[in-house]
Write an enzyme that holds these catalytic residues in place. Structure first.
Site, mmCIF file in Angstrom:
data_model
loop_
_atom_site.group_PDB
_atom_site.id
_atom_site.type_symbol
_atom_site.label_atom_id
_atom_site.label_comp_id
_atom_site.label_asym_id
_atom_site.label_seq_id
_atom_site.Cartn_x
_atom_site.Cartn_y
_atom_site.Cartn_z
ATOM 1 N N SER A 112 1.657 -35.189 -20.251
ATOM 2 C CA SER A 112 1.688 -34.653 -18.889
ATOM 3 C C SER A 112 1.860 -35.723 -17.816
ATOM 4 O O SER A 112 2.174 -35.401 -16.676
ATOM 5 C CB SER A 112 0.412 -33.852 -18.599
ATOM 6 N N HIS A 117 -4.698 -37.363 -14.658
ATOM 7 C CA HIS A 117 -3.658 -36.888 -13.757
ATOM 8 C C HIS A 117 -3.735 -37.622 -12.429
ATOM 9 O O HIS A 117 -4.748 -38.272 -12.124
ATOM 10 C CB HIS A 117 -3.792 -35.371 -13.521
ATOM 11 N N ASP A 174 -3.094 -28.699 -10.751
ATOM 12 C CA ASP A 174 -4.050 -28.461 -11.841
ATOM 13 C C ASP A 174 -5.044 -27.333 -11.582
ATOM 14 O O ASP A 174 -6.064 -27.250 -12.285
ATOM 15 C CB ASP A 174 -4.853 -29.750 -12.105
#
Length: 203
Positions: A55, A95, A147
């Site tokens: 990701s 992330h 997210d």
């Protein structure tokens, strides 16, 4: 596979085996102390993590080893790459911070969260007191959307959810960890083999 080692093990005396067990336990204890020491220095429960998904490509790839710090006085900024863990989730997620909001200490963060509308709010500059809390929105570089769906009902991340900020990495070194997680038999065989060799070695 370990026939010769087992024969050698039978020839050893009890005191030698006990000494080797203590040596092996000392090595394990030393590793745990180093890990806890790193956690105290970096203020992070997991100062080293392994990337498990794609990701964050092309910034990080599966198997990369990440080094984290989490200073209590540091505010996160848009663009920081963080590792966070949602309560109830087993695996931390790495992330990038997409949006931040500083919340003054005297304001109830739960009320602030409800009052803040993501579609109309503007990110703050991060110049408030170092003791301010923060609301964070994250996104994977390789993901099409943010997210929110990963937050399990939360509207924002808070600083208490952050495990640390990425300060460095080693590419692909963590593939050993991934292999052991994907194939538990490999992990048990490796640990068993190391333990047996530690017991039968003579020095």
């Amino acid at each position: 596979m370990f026939t010769d080692e087992l024969k050698a093990f039978r020839r050893l005396g009890f005191r030698h085996v006990l000494l080797q067990v203590l040596n092996f336990a000392s090595v394990i204890a030393s590793g745990l102390m180093i890990w806890k020491g790193l956690g105290i220095v970096t203020n992070s429960e997991s100062p080293i993590v392994v990337v498990l998904s794609g990701s964050m490509e092309p910034a990080f790839y599966r198997g990369d080893l990440l080094f984290l710090t989490n200073p209590s006085s540091e505010q996160y900024k848009t663009g920081d790459i963080t590792v966070y863990k949602i309560p109830g989730a087993d695996i931390p997620i790495v992330h990038r911070v997409l949006e931040t909001h500083d919340v003054p200490p005297k304001i109830d963060i739960r009320q602030y969260t409800k009052a803040t509308k993501r579609s109309k709010s503007q990110p703050t500059s991060g110049k408030n007191s170092e003791h301010d809390n923060q609301l964070l929105l994250t996104k994977g570089d390789n993901n099409p959307i943010d997210d929110i769906e990963l937050y399990r009902g939360l509207e924002w991340l808070e600083k208490k959810h952050i495990v640390g900020k990425v300060k460095g990495f080693l590419p692909y070194v963590g593939y050993v960890t991934i292999a052991m997680n994907d194939f538990p038999q490999l992990k048990y065989a490796l640990l068993g083999g190391l333990g047996l060799l530690a017991l039968i070695q003579r020095e």
